[in-house]
Design a protein around this motif. Structure first.
Motif, PDB file in Angstrom:
ATOM      1  N   LEU A   1     -66.281 -43.624   6.445  1.00  0.00           N
ATOM      2  CA  LEU A   1     -66.113 -43.256   7.856  1.00  0.00           C
ATOM      3  C   LEU A   1     -66.307 -44.466   8.773  1.00  0.00           C
ATOM      4  O   LEU A   1     -65.591 -44.621   9.763  1.00  0.00           O
ATOM      5  CB  LEU A   1     -67.102 -42.164   8.249  1.00  0.00           C
ATOM      6  CG  LEU A   1     -66.732 -40.732   7.918  1.00  0.00           C
ATOM      7  CD1 LEU A   1     -67.870 -39.783   8.291  1.00  0.00           C
ATOM      8  CD2 LEU A   1     -65.441 -40.316   8.593  1.00  0.00           C
TER       9      LEU A   1
ATOM     10  N   THR B   1     -62.110 -34.374   7.978  1.00  0.00           N
ATOM     11  CA  THR B   1     -61.128 -35.410   7.636  1.00  0.00           C
ATOM     12  C   THR B   1     -60.419 -35.066   6.332  1.00  0.00           C
ATOM     13  O   THR B   1     -60.917 -34.257   5.533  1.00  0.00           O
ATOM     14  CB  THR B   1     -61.813 -36.788   7.467  1.00  0.00           C
ATOM     15  OG1 THR B   1     -62.696 -36.724   6.334  1.00  0.00           O
ATOM     16  CG2 THR B   1     -62.585 -37.191   8.713  1.00  0.00           C
TER      17      THR B   1
ATOM     18  N   GLY C   1     -57.882 -36.670  10.575  1.00  0.00           N
ATOM     19  CA  GLY C   1     -58.720 -35.484  10.652  1.00  0.00           C
ATOM     20  C   GLY C   1     -58.634 -34.830  12.010  1.00  0.00           C
ATOM     21  O   GLY C   1     -57.871 -35.251  12.882  1.00  0.00           O
ATOM     22  N   LEU C   2     -59.428 -33.788  12.167  1.00  0.00           N
ATOM     23  CA  LEU C   2     -59.489 -33.091  13.441  1.00  0.00           C
ATOM     24  C   LEU C   2     -60.888 -32.550  13.656  1.00  0.00           C
ATOM     25  O   LEU C   2     -61.644 -32.348  12.709  1.00  0.00           O
ATOM     26  CB  LEU C   2     -58.445 -31.963  13.495  1.00  0.00           C
ATOM     27  CG  LEU C   2     -58.455 -30.960  12.346  1.00  0.00           C
ATOM     28  CD1 LEU C   2     -58.929 -29.617  12.849  1.00  0.00           C
ATOM     29  CD2 LEU C   2     -57.047 -30.845  11.808  1.00  0.00           C
ATOM     30  N   MET C   3     -61.188 -32.334  14.919  1.00  0.00           N
ATOM     31  CA  MET C   3     -62.508 -31.809  15.286  1.00  0.00           C
ATOM     32  C   MET C   3     -62.443 -30.284  15.293  1.00  0.00           C
ATOM     33  O   MET C   3     -61.549 -29.702  15.883  1.00  0.00           O
ATOM     34  CB  MET C   3     -62.923 -32.311  16.663  1.00  0.00           C
ATOM     35  CG  MET C   3     -63.163 -33.813  16.727  1.00  0.00           C
ATOM     36  SD  MET C   3     -64.479 -34.405  15.654  1.00  0.00           S
ATOM     37  CE  MET C   3     -65.913 -33.911  16.564  1.00  0.00           C
TER      38      MET C   3
ATOM     39  N   LYS D   1     -63.392 -45.970  11.329  1.00  0.00           N
ATOM     40  CA  LYS D   1     -63.580 -46.044  12.773  1.00  0.00           C
ATOM     41  C   LYS D   1     -63.357 -47.456  13.325  1.00  0.00           C
ATOM     42  O   LYS D   1     -63.441 -47.673  14.539  1.00  0.00           O
ATOM     43  CB  LYS D   1     -64.952 -45.509  13.140  1.00  0.00           C
ATOM     44  CG  LYS D   1     -65.070 -44.009  12.866  1.00  0.00           C
ATOM     45  CD  LYS D   1     -66.332 -43.415  13.393  1.00  0.00           C
ATOM     46  CE  LYS D   1     -66.515 -41.968  13.018  1.00  0.00           C
ATOM     47  NZ  LYS D   1     -65.397 -41.084  13.200  1.00  0.00           N
TER      48      LYS D   1
ATOM     49  N   PHE E   1     -67.338 -30.609  14.674  1.00  0.00           N
ATOM     50  CA  PHE E   1     -67.431 -31.212  13.339  1.00  0.00           C
ATOM     51  C   PHE E   1     -66.098 -31.871  13.008  1.00  0.00           C
ATOM     52  O   PHE E   1     -65.051 -31.255  13.174  1.00  0.00           O
ATOM     53  CB  PHE E   1     -67.756 -30.146  12.287  1.00  0.00           C
ATOM     54  CG  PHE E   1     -67.815 -30.678  10.878  1.00  0.00           C
ATOM     55  CD1 PHE E   1     -68.922 -31.386  10.436  1.00  0.00           C
ATOM     56  CD2 PHE E   1     -66.754 -30.480  10.008  1.00  0.00           C
ATOM     57  CE1 PHE E   1     -68.978 -31.887   9.146  1.00  0.00           C
ATOM     58  CE2 PHE E   1     -66.803 -30.979   8.724  1.00  0.00           C
ATOM     59  CZ  PHE E   1     -67.923 -31.683   8.297  1.00  0.00           C
ATOM     60  N   GLU E   2     -66.150 -33.117  12.567  1.00  0.00           N
ATOM     61  CA  GLU E   2     -64.925 -33.832  12.203  1.00  0.00           C
ATOM     62  C   GLU E   2     -64.560 -33.522  10.747  1.00  0.00           C
ATOM     63  O   GLU E   2     -65.283 -33.905   9.821  1.00  0.00           O
ATOM     64  CB  GLU E   2     -65.104 -35.336  12.394  1.00  0.00           C
ATOM     65  CG  GLU E   2     -63.817 -36.098  12.175  1.00  0.00           C
ATOM     66  CD  GLU E   2     -63.943 -37.585  12.432  1.00  0.00           C
ATOM     67  OE1 GLU E   2     -62.903 -38.244  12.525  1.00  0.00           O
ATOM     68  OE2 GLU E   2     -65.082 -38.096  12.516  1.00  0.00           O
TER      69      GLU E   2
ATOM     70  N   ARG F   1     -59.583 -41.499   8.182  1.00  0.00           N
ATOM     71  CA  ARG F   1     -59.097 -41.674   9.552  1.00  0.00           C
ATOM     72  C   ARG F   1     -58.274 -40.468  10.018  1.00  0.00           C
ATOM     73  O   ARG F   1     -58.125 -40.249  11.218  1.00  0.00           O
ATOM     74  CB  ARG F   1     -58.268 -42.951   9.639  1.00  0.00           C
ATOM     75  CG  ARG F   1     -58.077 -43.439  11.045  1.00  0.00           C
ATOM     76  CD  ARG F   1     -57.624 -44.889  11.027  1.00  0.00           C
ATOM     77  NE  ARG F   1     -57.270 -45.336  12.347  1.00  0.00           N
ATOM     78  CZ  ARG F   1     -57.868 -46.345  12.967  1.00  0.00           C
ATOM     79  NH1 ARG F   1     -58.838 -47.006  12.370  1.00  0.00           N
ATOM     80  NH2 ARG F   1     -57.474 -46.696  14.157  1.00  0.00           N
TER      81      ARG F   1
END
Length: 179
Positions: free
Chosen positions: A88, A52, A43-45, A92, A49-50, A41
């Motif tokens: 994932l 995590t 993370g950053l883009m 979410k 692309f994510e 949960r």
């Protein structure tokens, strides 16, 4: 003795009872999966692309496992590649659902682990050496590979050394209990 053999032997010294090993086949995967869920949960883009925290932990783990053994490292990469998308999906979910699933799986995994150590009559390996937390998943994979009939020489070397270490641990515990 290779680093892999040394680490697996140290871990196996705390896991010689078959019931304990069997509980680890369930408990450790649950714990690892729950950690993936909890960290997926965060993370950053980056360029669509994510990235995590779970993915970073997976990459670091796979690099470590590959440094110990190419075959085991590649199998762990495959296992993580299959389970990461599931983590994932849980990450979410709504905040409450994510926490209930992730923490619930984590707690169940540890309960199963401690049941196994009740049979073993030994504390978990990580209580003496924190590297046991990283070696646990590799140990479960190795035990599975051994059950399938592969890498039997590695298994024999590991068990011989683990039994020697266990005898030393037991002798030390007996000496400490009766000075």
């Amino acid at each position: 003795m290779s680093k892999l053999e040394r680490l697996l032997s140290q871990y196996a010294a705390y896991h010689l009872d078959r019931k304990n090993v069997l509980t680890h086949f369930v408990g450790i995967p649950l714990i690892v999966f729950s950690i993936m869920c909890l960290t997926a949960r965060a993370g950053l883009m980056i360029s669509g692309f994510e990235l995590t925290l779970a993915l970073l932990l997976i990459i670091a783990s796979v690099i470590y496992y590959l440094s110990l053994d190419k075959i085991f490292g590649l199998i762990m990469l495959l296992v993580f590649a299959v389970t990461y998308p599931l983590a994932l999906m849980i990450a979410k979910m709504s905040l409450m659902s994510w926490l209930i699933w992730s923490v619930g799986i984590f707690v169940v995994g540890w309960i199963i682990q401690f049941i196994g150590h009740y049979y073993e009559k030994k504390k978990p390996a990580f209580m003496d050496d924190v590297i046991g937390l990283a070696i646990g998943p590799l140990f479960v994979l190795a035990e599975f590979v051994f059950l399938l009939g592969f890498r039997k020489e590695l298994e024999q070397r590991m068990l011989t050394e683990a039994r020697r270490q266990r005898a030393e641990m037991d002798a030390k515990a007996l000496h400490t209990a009766h000075p």
